[in-house]
Enzyme design. Structure first.
Site, PDB file in Angstrom:
ATOM      1  N   GLY A 355       0.821  -1.198   0.000  1.00  0.00           N
ATOM      2  CA  GLY A 355       0.000   0.000   0.000  1.00  0.00           C
ATOM      3  C   GLY A 355       0.847   1.236   0.000  1.00  0.00           C
ATOM      4  O   GLY A 355       2.051   1.196   0.222  1.00  0.00           O
ATOM      5  N   GLY A 357       0.511   5.530   0.947  1.00  0.00           N
ATOM      6  CA  GLY A 357      -0.343   6.574   1.486  1.00  0.00           C
ATOM      7  C   GLY A 357       0.428   7.827   1.774  1.00  0.00           C
ATOM      8  O   GLY A 357       1.570   7.990   1.348  1.00  0.00           O
ATOM      9  N   GLY A 358      -0.238   8.704   2.475  1.00  0.00           N
ATOM     10  CA  GLY A 358       0.361   9.995   2.769  1.00  0.00           C
ATOM     11  C   GLY A 358       1.590   9.889   3.640  1.00  0.00           C
ATOM     12  O   GLY A 358       2.499  10.694   3.561  1.00  0.00           O
ATOM     13  N   PHE A 359       1.651   8.863   4.478  1.00  0.00           N
ATOM     14  CA  PHE A 359       2.784   8.726   5.393  1.00  0.00           C
ATOM     15  C   PHE A 359       3.974   8.105   4.707  1.00  0.00           C
ATOM     16  O   PHE A 359       5.110   8.398   5.006  1.00  0.00           O
ATOM     17  CB  PHE A 359       2.431   7.814   6.565  1.00  0.00           C
ATOM     18  N   GLU A 361       5.025   4.196   2.452  1.00  0.00           N
ATOM     19  CA  GLU A 361       4.603   3.016   1.725  1.00  0.00           C
ATOM     20  C   GLU A 361       4.804   1.779   2.587  1.00  0.00           C
ATOM     21  O   GLU A 361       5.637   1.768   3.488  1.00  0.00           O
ATOM     22  CB  GLU A 361       5.422   2.888   0.439  1.00  0.00           C
ATOM     23  N   VAL A 362       4.019   0.757   2.288  1.00  0.00           N
ATOM     24  CA  VAL A 362       4.131  -0.495   3.032  1.00  0.00           C
ATOM     25  C   VAL A 362       4.560  -1.596   2.070  1.00  0.00           C
ATOM     26  O   VAL A 362       4.004  -1.733   0.981  1.00  0.00           O
ATOM     27  CB  VAL A 362       2.784  -0.882   3.682  1.00  0.00           C
ATOM     28  N   LYS A 376       6.754  -0.707   6.974  1.00  0.00           N
ATOM     29  CA  LYS A 376       6.142   0.582   6.647  1.00  0.00           C
ATOM     30  C   LYS A 376       7.233   1.638   6.657  1.00  0.00           C
ATOM     31  O   LYS A 376       7.956   1.790   7.627  1.00  0.00           O
ATOM     32  CB  LYS A 376       5.083   0.901   7.694  1.00  0.00           C
ATOM     33  N   ASP A 472      -6.413   6.338  15.170  1.00  0.00           N
ATOM     34  CA  ASP A 472      -6.752   6.244  13.744  1.00  0.00           C
ATOM     35  C   ASP A 472      -7.440   4.926  13.441  1.00  0.00           C
ATOM     36  O   ASP A 472      -7.026   4.180  12.547  1.00  0.00           O
ATOM     37  CB  ASP A 472      -5.503   6.425  12.886  1.00  0.00           C
TER      38      ASP A 472
END
Ligand SMILES: *[C@@H]1O[C@H](CO)[C@@H](O)[C@H](O)[C@H]1NC(C)=O
Ligand SMILES: *[C@@H]1O[C@H](CO)[C@@H](O)[C@H](O)[C@H]1NC(C)=O
Ligand SMILES: *[C@@H]1O[C@H](CO)[C@@H](O)[C@H](O)[C@H]1NC(C)=O
Ligand SMILES: *[C@@H]1O[C@H](CO)[C@@H](O)[C@H](O)[C@H]1NC(C)=O
Ligand SMILES: *[C@@H]1O[C@H](CO)[C@@H](O)[C@H](O)[C@H]1NC(C)=O
Length: 680
Positions: A355, A357-359, A361-362, A376, A472
């Protein structure tokens, strides 16, 4: 005594003077020379070396050396049988490695043994400028010339010539020999340093010169290199001549040696040299003359090699570089090397990306002994707050609950933090809810997952030594294993507070639709986690995102819509159509009501997680409330991004928008300004 014995031996081994009885029968042989040699007349640089080598010149400039047999060769009376002679000698011309050599050796017939007035260099120690070309010099020479002198019309710098009172050879040819075995001429390099055999035969006024290398050549070649008709008695009116050798160096230098020499008046009676007894020729070893160019080249080469190696080292060092600080020592066992993670994920291969995302990648990876992992990568700009964050992460690693995704460790690099957790093969719950590639979960599976997550969140709030806020909770952060058991994951944004401490004084974080209203004013608390969990309950039951801007206005807010269904008397009508009607209506009602209770906008009306666990496991009945109870079914104003706020999806699997903006100090903690807009 000993000396006389030595002399005797010398005579036996070096000189065999066969016949001296008659001057016409002159004949001798030297298989190497003896230092006590009495029959040789030497001058100039000529020496006999201890090993029996006759050195005519050494490798110093402007030298000449002569060696004559000290009795003349008497041609005999004119009336006697025809004049002839034969000689065979072995010579070697050795230059210093890497330099040119010169000038050459000559076999000489001379009226006089005194050639001290001659010149070295191109005159070969035979003539000087005034005697060259004059018949009165009375010199016949066979030259092995290694320098091309234009003034004497030399053909090259590796030639053999016959000189009759003149260095302008009457006949000459490049050094070569006829190989009887191969049936062809083969060239020979005079200055090779290898021993060379020379035969000179004179018979019937014909002078033949024949060359051959000493190595691998026992027999005299059948064809001479040079053949010249010469009237010896015309050249030497006295009918006698001295026999010997001359050699010279100039600015070009070489060691010039005679190894052995045999002479006879008669070709047939010429004694053959005993090759095995000839002295060996010293080869000058390569003087480690420090050639500056070579050294420069070597230095450059070494520098290039060092630069390449250094480059590789630096590249690898940079590639695997990490940031480590003393305070991290205590977390040693939880620290992974970047190299191991790099290898585990095959260089963070795109194929293994779970995945984005904004933070960050995984990535999926495999570590030996540990098994499948998820890595992550979170980017961060500032080191500030890092220590605290790592401490939190590590403490989370110590949290033990069967429904928490186990955090295995971390790694720090410049601008980057990597969190390593166990890989969950089932993926995240939102994939089952919103993506067709995963089968929809059945009602009982959904309830089981909800119970798992409730239990995990309850543990975070009450079970650990500190209150741990997740901050979250959402479908994309709930993972499933192969048996579809639920695991609460992604602590990337969670923070800690001690029990009893003010829980509100922390930055607001979260995802649209899961964020309680009071987040903006009082900040996060266990109550805001409960709100998010409520939204999650509704999401899983209804198969719809908490906030869906694409829906009709009345359905857009899930909380509001579920409450509306209840008000209309069909709460169960809000359920996910994909369940196909297979569900337990009582359970569905309980879960939806619990969801509404948790998402009450009045924080104190929300149950605690301990109560939620009681309700969801049906150990306790829900409190009595209706759609009209204050705070129930009220949609919170949705946060709309203003252009300056980056709206990114937190994972590929979930398109739920989350609001994120980089705070100047620490981009890892997503904090933002909340803007009220489009209230309904
Ligand atoms: C070469 O010979 C000359 C004289 O014959 C002598 O002076 C010189 O030292 C010798 N050089 C070497 C290198 O042996
Ligand atoms: C050349 O050599 C001869 C003797 O061989 C001598 O008389 C004469 O002076 C020499 N000439 C020069 C220029 O050296
Ligand atoms: C010299 O060489 C010629 C051939 O070139 C040969 O006929 C003759 O016999 C040779 N003479 C001697 C003395 O070897
Ligand atoms: C070999 O060399 C000699 C002398 O230079 C020449 O006369 C002869 O023709 C050559 N023979 C061959 C086969 O090249
Ligand atoms: C050689 O020279 C001498 C003297 O000049 C002469 O008497 C004789 O005939 C010559 N021999 C030949 C073969 O030409």
């Amino acid at each position: 005594m000993a000396q006389r014995f030595h002399l005797l031996l010398s005579i036996i081994f070096f000189v065999n003077l066969i016949s001296f009885s008659s001057q016409q029968d002159l004949s001798f042989i030297y298989n190497g020379f003896n230092q006590d040699q009495v029959n040789l007349h030497l001058d100039g640089s000529a020496r006999i070396q201890p090993n029996g080598l006759l050195q005519l010149t050494n490798a110093t400039t402007q030298q000449m050396g002569h060696a004559f047999f000290n009795r003349p060769f008497d041609f005999g009376s004119a009336s006697s049988e025809s004049l002839s002679f034969s000689t065979h000698f072995v010579c070697a011309l050795v230059r210093n490695p890497g330099s040119d050599g010169g000038h050459g050796i000559a076999f000489v017939l001379s009226a006089s043994m005194d050639l001290t007035q001659a010149e070295p260099t191109q005159f070969l120690g035979l003539f000087n400028i005034s005697t060259n070309g004059s018949p009165s010099s009375q010199i016949l020479a066979v030259e092995l010339d290694t320098v091309q002198s234009a003034e004497f019309d030399d053909i090259d710098k590796n030639h053999v010539g016959i000189d009759e009172n003149n260095l302008k050879s009457s006949v000459s040819d490049s050094a070569s020999y006829y190989s009887d075995r191969e049936g062809k001429n083969k060239s020979l390099t005079l200055l090779s340093g290898d021993s060379i055999q020379v035969w000179i035969d004179y018979e019937d006024s014909l002078l033949n010169v024949t060359l051959a290398p000493l190595k691998n050549q026992k027999k005299k070649p059948s064809k001479p290199l040079l053949s010249k008709s010469i009237n010896l008695t015309a050249m030497f009116p006295d009918r006698r001549a001295f026999l010997g050798f001359s050699a010279a160096t100039g600015s070009l230098i070489s060691h010039q040696y005679i190894l052995g020499w045999s002479f006879s008046r008669n070709r047939l009676s010429l004694q053959s040299l005993d090759i095995s007894r000839l002295p060996s020729v010293p080869r000058p070893t390569i003087k480690k003359k420090n050639n500056p160019l070579l050294i420069l080249l070597l230095v450059i080469l070494a520098l290039i090699v060092m630069a390449v190696l250094g480059g590789i080292y630096l590249y690898r060092k940079k590639k695997y570089a990490e940031v480590k600080e003393p305070w991290e020592k205590q977390y040693g066992p939880l620290r992974y090397s970047y190299k191991s993670l790099y290898k585990a994920t095959r260089g963070f291969n795109k194929d293994g990306r779970l995945g984005k995302g904004g933070f960050g990648e995984v990535y999926k990876g495999t570590l030996p002994l540990v098994g499948d992992i998820a890595v992550k990568r979170l980017s961060h700009d500032a080191e500030q707050g890092m220590k605290q964050f790592v401490a939190e992460v590590v403490t989370m690693g110590s949290l033990q609950h069967k429904n928490l995704v186990p955090l295995l460790g971390y790694c720090r690099r410049k601008g980057e933090l990597l969190l390593v957790s166990k890989y969950m093969e089932g993926g995240s719950v939102d994939q089952y809810l919103f993506h067709d590639d995963k089968p929809p979960l059945s009602w009982s599976q959904r309830v089981a997952v909800l119970r798992d997550i409730a239990s995990a969140l309850c543990y975070l709030h009450t079970g650990a030594s500190q209150v741990v806020l997740h901050r979250d909770i959402k479908a994309s952060n709930v993972m499933l294993n192969g048996n579809l058991q639920g695991f609460l994951g992604d602590f990337g944004m969670a923070r800690f507070d001690d029990h009893g401490a003010n829980l509100s004084a922390t930055a607001a974080v979260g995802t649209i639709g899961y964020m309680a209203l009071e987040l903006t004013s009082t900040g996060t608390s266990t109550r805001t986690d409960v709100y998010a969990f409520g939204a999650f309950l509704l999401e899983v039951t209804c198969g719809r995102r908490p906030f869906d801007p694409e829906m009709a206005v009345e359905k857009r807010h899930l909380v509001k819509w579920v409450c509306e269904c209840w008000r209309k008397g069909s709460l169960v009508g809000a359920i996910d159509a994909r369940l196909g009607g297979k569900f337990v209506p009582g359970e569905v009602e309980m879960v939806l009501k619990l969801g509404l209770l948790c998402t009450s906008i009045v924080p104190d009306s929300r149950p605690t997680m301990e109560q939620v666990v009681q309700y969801i496991n049906r150990h306790q009945m829900l409190p009595d409330f209706s759609p009209d109870t204050p705070g129930i079914g009220v949609s919170t104003p949705v946060l709309m991004g203003i252009p300056s706020l980056a709206i990114t999806s937190t994972s590929v699997a979930s398109s739920t928008p989350s609001v994120s903006s980089s705070s100047p100090n620490n981009s890892m903690f997503i904090s933002h300004t909340i803007v009220y807009g489009d209230g309904r």
